[in-house]
Scaffold this motif. Structure first.
Motif, PDB file in Angstrom:
ATOM      1  N   PHE A 187      -8.540  -8.857   3.826  1.00 30.82           N
ATOM      2  CA  PHE A 187      -7.608  -8.927   2.697  1.00 30.82           C
ATOM      3  C   PHE A 187      -6.160  -8.859   3.182  1.00 30.82           C
ATOM      4  CE2 PHE A 187      -5.169  -6.849  -0.754  1.00 30.82           C
ATOM      5  CZ  PHE A 187      -5.424  -7.735  -1.774  1.00 30.82           C
ATOM      6  N   ALA A 188      -5.909  -8.092   4.219  1.00 34.42           N
ATOM      7  CA  ALA A 188      -4.548  -7.921   4.735  1.00 34.42           C
ATOM      8  C   ALA A 188      -3.960  -9.220   5.245  1.00 34.42           C
ATOM      9  CB  ALA A 188      -4.541  -6.869   5.841  1.00 34.42           C
ATOM     10  N   ARG A 189      -4.805 -10.168   5.625  1.00 32.77           N
ATOM     11  CA  ARG A 189      -4.310 -11.460   6.136  1.00 32.77           C
ATOM     12  C   ARG A 189      -3.496 -12.206   5.082  1.00 32.77           C
ATOM     13  NH1 ARG A 189      -9.967 -13.634   8.844  1.00 32.77           N
ATOM     14  NH2 ARG A 189     -10.148 -12.022  10.498  1.00 32.77           N
ATOM     15  N   PHE A 190      -3.812 -11.994   3.806  1.00 32.39           N
ATOM     16  CA  PHE A 190      -3.077 -12.679   2.745  1.00 32.39           C
ATOM     17  C   PHE A 190      -1.605 -12.259   2.719  1.00 32.39           C
ATOM     18  CE2 PHE A 190      -7.472 -12.767   1.044  1.00 32.39           C
ATOM     19  CZ  PHE A 190      -7.606 -14.141   0.898  1.00 32.39           C
ATOM     20  N   PHE A 191      -1.317 -11.127   3.342  1.00 30.67           N
ATOM     21  CA  PHE A 191       0.050 -10.612   3.350  1.00 30.67           C
ATOM     22  C   PHE A 191       0.669 -10.682   4.754  1.00 30.67           C
ATOM     23  CE2 PHE A 191      -2.257  -8.645  -0.130  1.00 30.67           C
ATOM     24  CZ  PHE A 191      -1.401  -8.844  -1.199  1.00 30.67           C
ATOM     25  N   ALA A 202      -3.213  -3.805  10.379  1.00 27.64           N
ATOM     26  CA  ALA A 202      -4.180  -3.794   9.285  1.00 27.64           C
ATOM     27  C   ALA A 202      -5.288  -2.771   9.538  1.00 27.64           C
ATOM     28  CB  ALA A 202      -4.773  -5.178   9.092  1.00 27.64           C
ATOM     29  N   ARG A 203      -5.762  -2.683  10.772  1.00 29.73           N
ATOM     30  CA  ARG A 203      -6.831  -1.725  11.089  1.00 29.73           C
ATOM     31  C   ARG A 203      -6.312  -0.289  10.993  1.00 29.73           C
ATOM     32  NH1 ARG A 203     -11.575  -3.369  12.623  1.00 29.73           N
ATOM     33  NH2 ARG A 203     -11.894  -5.583  13.057  1.00 29.73           N
ATOM     34  N   ARG A 204      -5.088  -0.077  11.424  1.00 30.89           N
ATOM     35  CA  ARG A 204      -4.511   1.264  11.298  1.00 30.89           C
ATOM     36  C   ARG A 204      -4.350   1.631   9.820  1.00 30.89           C
ATOM     37  NH1 ARG A 204       0.220   2.439   9.891  1.00 30.89           N
ATOM     38  NH2 ARG A 204       1.034   0.356  10.346  1.00 30.89           N
ATOM     39  N   ARG A 205      -3.846   0.686   9.040  1.00 28.48           N
ATOM     40  CA  ARG A 205      -3.665   0.916   7.613  1.00 28.48           C
ATOM     41  C   ARG A 205      -5.010   1.152   6.926  1.00 28.48           C
ATOM     42  NH1 ARG A 205      -0.559   2.832   3.630  1.00 28.48           N
ATOM     43  NH2 ARG A 205      -0.637   1.610   1.716  1.00 28.48           N
ATOM     44  N   ARG A 222     -17.930   1.674  -4.020  1.00 29.94           N
ATOM     45  CA  ARG A 222     -17.367   0.320  -4.120  1.00 29.94           C
ATOM     46  C   ARG A 222     -16.096   0.327  -4.965  1.00 29.94           C
ATOM     47  NH1 ARG A 222     -21.544  -3.993  -3.005  1.00 29.94           N
ATOM     48  NH2 ARG A 222     -20.161  -5.404  -4.142  1.00 29.94           N
ATOM     49  N   ARG A 223     -16.103   1.146  -6.027  1.00 30.54           N
ATOM     50  CA  ARG A 223     -14.916   1.222  -6.876  1.00 30.54           C
ATOM     51  C   ARG A 223     -13.746   1.815  -6.092  1.00 30.54           C
ATOM     52  NH1 ARG A 223     -13.501  -1.992 -10.547  1.00 30.54           N
ATOM     53  NH2 ARG A 223     -11.826  -1.184 -11.827  1.00 30.54           N
ATOM     54  N   ARG A 224     -14.018   2.834  -5.324  1.00 24.65           N
ATOM     55  CA  ARG A 224     -12.969   3.438  -4.500  1.00 24.65           C
ATOM     56  C   ARG A 224     -12.484   2.463  -3.431  1.00 24.65           C
ATOM     57  NH1 ARG A 224     -16.781   8.185  -3.531  1.00 24.65           N
ATOM     58  NH2 ARG A 224     -15.749   8.434  -1.537  1.00 24.65           N
ATOM     59  N   LEU A 225     -13.392   1.643  -2.913  1.00 23.34           N
ATOM     60  CA  LEU A 225     -12.987   0.645  -1.925  1.00 23.34           C
ATOM     61  C   LEU A 225     -12.089  -0.417  -2.554  1.00 23.34           C
ATOM     62  CD1 LEU A 225     -13.110  -0.441   0.935  1.00 23.34           C
ATOM     63  CD2 LEU A 225     -15.265  -1.590   0.356  1.00 23.34           C
ATOM     64  N   LEU A 226     -12.359  -0.785  -3.800  1.00 22.19           N
ATOM     65  CA  LEU A 226     -11.470  -1.715  -4.503  1.00 22.19           C
ATOM     66  C   LEU A 226     -10.060  -1.141  -4.623  1.00 22.19           C
ATOM     67  CD1 LEU A 226     -13.649  -3.111  -7.444  1.00 22.19           C
ATOM     68  CD2 LEU A 226     -12.498  -4.482  -5.707  1.00 22.19           C
ATOM     69  N   LEU A 227      -9.993   0.147  -4.937  1.00 24.05           N
ATOM     70  CA  LEU A 227      -8.691   0.807  -5.006  1.00 24.05           C
ATOM     71  C   LEU A 227      -8.013   0.811  -3.637  1.00 24.05           C
ATOM     72  CD1 LEU A 227      -9.702   3.780  -7.303  1.00 24.05           C
ATOM     73  CD2 LEU A 227      -7.879   2.174  -7.817  1.00 24.05           C
ATOM     74  N   ALA A 228      -8.787   1.115  -2.613  1.00 21.80           N
ATOM     75  CA  ALA A 228      -8.238   1.134  -1.257  1.00 21.80           C
ATOM     76  C   ALA A 228      -7.710  -0.245  -0.866  1.00 21.80           C
ATOM     77  CB  ALA A 228      -9.321   1.592  -0.279  1.00 21.80           C
ATOM     78  N   ARG A 229      -8.462  -1.277  -1.203  1.00 16.96           N
ATOM     79  CA  ARG A 229      -8.037  -2.634  -0.860  1.00 16.96           C
ATOM     80  C   ARG A 229      -6.717  -2.987  -1.536  1.00 16.96           C
ATOM     81  NH1 ARG A 229     -11.534  -7.634  -2.930  1.00 16.96           N
ATOM     82  NH2 ARG A 229     -10.376  -7.037  -4.803  1.00 16.96           N
ATOM     83  N   GLY A 230      -6.544  -2.527  -2.771  1.00 18.71           N
ATOM     84  CA  GLY A 230      -5.318  -2.823  -3.492  1.00 18.71           C
ATOM     85  C   GLY A 230      -4.075  -2.176  -2.904  1.00 18.71           C
ATOM     86  N   LEU A 231      -4.278  -1.232  -1.982  1.00 17.29           N
ATOM     87  CA  LEU A 231      -3.145  -0.550  -1.349  1.00 17.29           C
ATOM     88  C   LEU A 231      -2.856  -1.065   0.055  1.00 17.29           C
ATOM     89  CD1 LEU A 231      -3.908   3.156  -2.370  1.00 17.29           C
ATOM     90  CD2 LEU A 231      -2.352   1.544  -3.474  1.00 17.29           C
ATOM     91  N   MET A 232      -3.614  -2.040   0.517  1.00 14.01           N
ATOM     92  CA  MET A 232      -3.465  -2.501   1.891  1.00 14.01           C
ATOM     93  C   MET A 232      -2.078  -3.065   2.183  1.00 14.01           C
ATOM     94  SD  MET A 232      -5.825  -1.902   4.063  1.00 14.01           S
ATOM     95  CE  MET A 232      -5.479  -3.107   5.349  1.00 14.01           C
ATOM     96  N   ASN A 271       0.650  -2.002   0.974  1.00 15.00           N
ATOM     97  CA  ASN A 271       1.635  -0.957   0.706  1.00 15.00           C
ATOM     98  C   ASN A 271       2.494  -1.301  -0.513  1.00 15.00           C
ATOM     99  OD1 ASN A 271       2.797   1.538   1.227  1.00 15.00           O
ATOM    100  ND2 ASN A 271       4.406   0.673   2.535  1.00 15.00           N
ATOM    101  N   PRO A 272       1.870  -1.539  -1.671  1.00 12.05           N
ATOM    102  CA  PRO A 272       2.619  -1.996  -2.851  1.00 12.05           C
ATOM    103  C   PRO A 272       3.438  -0.881  -3.481  1.00 12.05           C
ATOM    104  CG  PRO A 272       0.358  -1.553  -3.455  1.00 12.05           C
ATOM    105  CD  PRO A 272       0.435  -1.362  -1.962  1.00 12.05           C
ATOM    106  N   GLY A 273       4.498  -1.266  -4.163  1.00 13.12           N
ATOM    107  CA  GLY A 273       5.270  -0.311  -4.941  1.00 13.12           C
ATOM    108  C   GLY A 273       4.767  -0.201  -6.362  1.00 13.12           C
ATOM    109  N   ILE A 274       3.983  -1.198  -6.797  1.00 14.74           N
ATOM    110  CA  ILE A 274       3.426  -1.236  -8.147  1.00 14.74           C
ATOM    111  C   ILE A 274       1.950  -1.602  -8.042  1.00 14.74           C
ATOM    112  CG2 ILE A 274       3.531  -2.338 -10.428  1.00 14.74           C
ATOM    113  CD1 ILE A 274       6.442  -3.147  -9.715  1.00 14.74           C
TER     114      ILE A 274
END
Length: 305
Positions: free
Chosen positions: A102-106, A113-116, A142-152, A154-157
């Motif tokens: 997922f981090a590749r998109f950014f 990415a691995r450290r993050r 899986r739900r917690r992983l979705l949340l984790a993915r959304g923070l990859m 480092n969003p402000g929102i």
């Protein structure tokens, strides 16, 4: 006064004969958790799709941190972390691989990415599952992983669509705690939910939507105080009692709502009122007003499909 994290002005979106957003206006402050409550078809999902550039609006304006969405799409997308309601994780990849991919998109470098990913998995108590395949995880994980993915990135929102849907109480509590921690760290949150307890616990302010408009917007406590009061009474309507109950409520000029089998009396602050109504022989009880009472009073009790 700081620039709003998100500002929506006169937003309109129509689908054939349906108006999903009807001149919507709202502002979300930096660092707050802002909730969108509404029945099916209220326009919540349409608004999120417009904010995340999945659906164009017909008219109106969206600004994110003072930037016009129409002119700064790429820059704004990098500010967002999006946690969808539907699980779209890659079940064939490991937990860490899902995050790194997922981090590749950014354009995040693999080592970063691995450290993050390692940091975020620790945050959501998933570090022991880092090398497990996603298909082996429980629904809560899986739900917690979705949340984790959304923070990859480092969003402000972060935009969350029903973040605790389908979770057991323990997983839900953990998700809520992590969202509180993220808000304490200054991350703005836009939360869509039909879980009234979730909205009351997490949200600083809530907009109640219906048919593409905001019916009211306030803190959870403000909404309850303004529309139903801290406490309310419910009167059971037994055969032959309906006319007498409604007549008495009108005589006393009470703020009440007739639902047929139950009559709700709002803002019942008088200590003596409960005893007086019981003395009339009615089955009446008192309880604390809730956000769900506000929601039903503003949007109606009819089933919305």
């Amino acid at each position: 006064m700081s620039t709003p994290a998100i500002k929506v002005s006169n937003l309109v979106k129509r689908y054939k004969d349906c108006t999903a957003l009807d001149g919507l206006n709202l502002e979300i402050e930096q660092g707050e958790c802002f909730g969108l409550l509404g029945p099916n078809g209220a326009g919540k999902t349409t608004l999120v799709r417009i904010l995340t550039s999945l659906t164009p609006s017909d008219s109106g304006k969206v600004e994110v941190m003072g930037l016009d969405l129409a002119d700064h799409l790429r820059q704004i997308k990098a500010m967002f972390g999006v946690i969808p309601q539907l699980d779209n994780l890659d079940s064939e990849l490991s937990v860490t691989e899902n995050l790194v991919t997922f981090a590749r998109f950014f354009d995040i470098k693999a080592a970063d990415a691995r450290r993050r990913a390692s940091e975020i998995l620790h945050l959501f108590k998933l570090e022991q599952k880092a090398n497990s395949e996603v298909k082996a995880l429980s629904g809560g994980m899986r739900r917690r992983l979705l949340l984790a993915r959304g923070l990859m990135n480092n969003p402000g929102i972060i935009i969350l669509d029903e973040p605790s849907v389908g979770l057991d109480p323990q997983s839900k509590y953990l998700v809520w705690q992590k969202l509180k921690e993220l808000k304490a760290g200054g991350i703005t949150q836009l939360l869509t939910t039909q879980n009234m307890d979730e909205a009351a616990v997490l949200c600083d302010r809530i907009a109640i939507m219906h048919q593409g408009r905001v019916l009211d917007m306030d803190t959870p406590k403000g909404l309850v105080d303004n529309h139903v009061g801290h406490c309310l009474m419910e009167i059971e309507v037994r055969p032959g009692e309906h006319e007498a109950i409604t007549a008495e409520c009108m005589r006393r000029r009470l703020d009440f709502e007739d639902s047929g089998l139950i009559i709700q009396v709002f803002r019942c602050g008088e200590d003596s009122l409960l005893d007086e109504l019981k003395a009339l022989g009615w089955n009446v009880w008192q309880r604390i007003g809730t956000l769900e009472d506000v929601f039903l009073r503003l949007t109606g009790k009819g089933l919305v499909e």
